[in-house]
Enzyme design. Structure first.
Site, mmCIF file in Angstrom:
data_model
loop_
_atom_site.group_PDB
_atom_site.id
_atom_site.type_symbol
_atom_site.label_atom_id
_atom_site.label_comp_id
_atom_site.label_asym_id
_atom_site.label_seq_id
_atom_site.Cartn_x
_atom_site.Cartn_y
_atom_site.Cartn_z
ATOM 1 N N THR A 5 111.340 46.043 -0.248
ATOM 2 C CA THR A 5 110.506 46.348 -1.415
ATOM 3 C C THR A 5 109.048 46.015 -1.127
ATOM 4 O O THR A 5 108.147 46.825 -1.375
ATOM 5 C CB THR A 5 111.012 45.538 -2.639
ATOM 6 O OG1 THR A 5 112.389 45.862 -2.844
ATOM 7 C CG2 THR A 5 110.213 45.847 -3.889
ATOM 8 N N ASN B 262 119.786 55.780 0.399
ATOM 9 C CA ASN B 262 120.694 54.637 0.233
ATOM 10 C C ASN B 262 121.993 55.005 -0.467
ATOM 11 O O ASN B 262 123.015 54.357 -0.278
ATOM 12 C CB ASN B 262 120.000 53.493 -0.504
ATOM 13 C CG ASN B 262 119.209 53.956 -1.696
ATOM 14 O OD1 ASN B 262 118.338 54.821 -1.581
ATOM 15 N ND2 ASN B 262 119.500 53.396 -2.853
ATOM 16 N N GLN C 219 117.585 51.819 5.218
ATOM 17 C CA GLN C 219 119.002 52.157 5.427
ATOM 18 C C GLN C 219 119.267 52.728 6.818
ATOM 19 O O GLN C 219 120.418 52.802 7.235
ATOM 20 C CB GLN C 219 119.469 53.175 4.370
ATOM 21 C CG GLN C 219 119.536 52.617 2.968
ATOM 22 C CD GLN C 219 120.648 51.566 2.794
ATOM 23 O OE1 GLN C 219 121.567 51.441 3.598
ATOM 24 N NE2 GLN C 219 120.549 50.797 1.714
ATOM 25 N N SER D 107 114.348 46.066 6.387
ATOM 26 C CA SER D 107 114.803 44.877 5.673
ATOM 27 C C SER D 107 116.007 44.290 6.402
ATOM 28 O O SER D 107 116.989 44.992 6.648
ATOM 29 C CB SER D 107 115.198 45.285 4.250
ATOM 30 O OG SER D 107 115.700 44.178 3.558
ATOM 31 N N CYS E 215 126.252 51.111 -14.942
ATOM 32 C CA CYS E 215 126.771 51.070 -16.305
ATOM 33 C C CYS E 215 125.961 50.045 -17.092
ATOM 34 O O CYS E 215 126.073 48.861 -16.864
ATOM 35 C CB CYS E 215 128.232 50.674 -16.273
ATOM 36 S SG CYS E 215 128.963 50.646 -17.899
HETATM 37 N N1 PLP Z 1 114.641 50.827 0.302
HETATM 38 C C1 PLP Z 1 115.919 51.219 0.388
HETATM 39 C C2 PLP Z 1 116.237 52.609 0.861
HETATM 40 C C3 PLP Z 1 116.943 50.342 0.043
HETATM 41 O O1 PLP Z 1 118.220 50.741 0.124
HETATM 42 C C4 PLP Z 1 116.597 49.041 -0.405
HETATM 43 C C5 PLP Z 1 117.644 48.092 -0.844
HETATM 44 O O2 PLP Z 1 118.594 48.466 -1.525
HETATM 45 C C6 PLP Z 1 115.244 48.678 -0.469
HETATM 46 C C7 PLP Z 1 114.292 49.600 -0.109
HETATM 47 C C8 PLP Z 1 114.822 47.330 -0.932
HETATM 48 O O3 PLP Z 1 114.968 46.384 0.104
HETATM 49 P P1 PLP Z 1 114.952 44.821 -0.225
HETATM 50 O O4 PLP Z 1 116.238 44.517 -0.908
HETATM 51 O O5 PLP Z 1 114.857 44.163 1.114
HETATM 52 O O6 PLP Z 1 113.740 44.563 -1.041
#
Ligand code: PLP
Length: 387
Positions: free
Chosen positions: A72, A150, A178, A198, A324
């Site tokens: 993020t 994702n 991902q 990440s 949900c």
């Molecule tokens: N981008 C994608 C495609 C993700 O799947 C995720 C996590 O689900 C993130 C960003 C966010 O990553 P983080 O949990 O390390 O902040």
């Protein structure tokens, strides 16, 4: 009965090598990498080593890696850092199927006065490159297009997108959160300016990630304090996390095509047998290039929630393409953007494998599914779900 974890796109089990490498850092190598004494310098050495490991995992230079708190933050820094460094260009191009870290951030930036274009995708989740080209304007600063989705695992044509960006003098950011560890990525070859990753998505720890920034590009920092991480991300480094990320990246680098093929074979068998057994099941994105570990299967006439509850009673953990909230069945924004009918999207279940997944786990899932559907029977909430 052992638990079967098939939710690896949400997060992964830390590799034993990762945990083993992190523990002594928590205990003994606790120095601040900015300190000039030996304790600090030991920590600085570990950070430098991890930076080399992360960089070499996809053909980058260590100086192109900025450690962050995860996907993020990397996404946010890439986009806003680029915009702030180019004050004359206030337009972003992205898609309707990005992760919230890009999608909601772009919406947030619109409220701050920036402009964003959210491109449609087709029924298979693919972006039309002509639409993409047409969306780029003279004042477009950055295009942010994910490497792999994702929810569906559908891949983006990074090379073509990057080439178009270069022609139009637009920065190209990809959220590769991902993709890392599931498909090979070579930044020596791919025209990508900024890339987010990440650790917890590839068997590293949570709360640590990185942003790749192609040299000699400079973007503005967002977290201002000490001048750590090239002044892009101030704050004392998360040394144990960085060490864990380094080891996780090294393991990704050691992974072979064979391992990816094994994952793909297991996933393909799972999908084949599910579709053979249940006429109401359909694989989403099944006919286009996608990650080898992800199966997004829509079960028409059922809700993901009730299927997941049935599976978790059998200690099998997957996730839904639908969330949900307070009893209301909300189909996934990503699936709706793909033009998938609401009724089908509500029953979408994501099964995501890892390098630790086994054939025996897939067999168990396949054995349990008929019982799960039998138990739900005609009481499915899908039939009474609000439109
Ligand atoms: N981008 C994608 C495609 C993700 O799947 C995720 C996590 O689900 C993130 C960003 C966010 O990553 P983080 O949990 O390390 O902040």
């Amino acid at each position: 009965m052992d638990t079967i974890y098939l939710d690896n796109n949400a997060t992964t089990r830390p590799a034993p090598e990762v945990v083993e490498a992190m523990l002594p850092v928590l205990k003994d190598s606790f120095g601040n990498p900015s300190s000039t004494h030996a304790v600090g310098q030991r920590a600085a050495f570990l950070v430098a080593q991890a930076r080399r490991e992360v960089a070499s995992c996809f053909g980058a230079d260590p100086s192109e890696i900025v450690f962050t708190s995860g996907g993020t933050e990397s996404d946010n820094i890439a986009i806003l850092g680029a915009l702030r460094s180019n004050p004359d260009k206030r337009h972003i191009v992205t898609t309707k199927v990005e992760h919230e870290a890009v999608y909601r951030f772009a919406e947030h930036l619109e409220r701050e006065g920036y402009e964003a274009t959210y491109l449609d995708v087709d029924q298979d989740g693919r972006l039309d490159l002509n639409d993409f080209r047409a969306a780029l304007r003279d004042d477009t600063c950055i295009a942010s297009i994910m490497a792999a989705n994702n929810e569906t695992g559908v891949l983006s044509p990074l090379e073509q997108i990057g080439d178009i960006c270069r022609e139009r003098n637009v920065l190209f950011h990809t959220d590769a959160v991902q993709a890392i560890g599931k498909i090979p990525l070579d930044l020596r070859r791919l025209p990508i300016d900024l890339l987010s990753l990440s650790a917890h998505k590839f068997h590293g720890p949570k709360g640590i990630g990185a942003l790749y920034i192609r040299k000699p590009l400079r973007i503005a920092g967002l977290i201002i304090g000490g001048q750590q991480e090239q002044d892009i991300r101030g704050g004392t480094e998360n040394v144990p996390g960085i060490v864990g990320l380094g080891v996780a990246a090294r393991l990704v680098g050691e992974e072979s095509e064979k391992m990816h093929a094994r994952m793909r074979d297991m996933r393909d068998r799972l999908e084949r047998e599910i579709c053979g057994a249940f006429s109401f099941a359909e694989v989403i994105g099944g006919s286009v290039p996608r990650l080898p570990n992800t199966a997004m299967v829509a079960f028409r006439g059922f809700t993901a929630e009730e299927i997941l509850i049935g599976l978790s009673e059998k200690k099998i953990f997957a996730s839904g393409g639908s969330a949900c909230h307070s009893g209301a069945l909300e189909p996934s924004r990503v699936l709706l953007a793909m033009g998938i009918e609401r009724e089908q999207a509500i029953g979408a279940v994501r099964i995501s494998l890892s390098r630790y997944s086994t054939d025996a786990e897939i067999d168990r899932l396949l054995a349990v599914l008929p019982e799960v559907f039998k138990k739900i029977g005609s009481h499915s909430r899908a039939t009474s779900a609000a439109p």
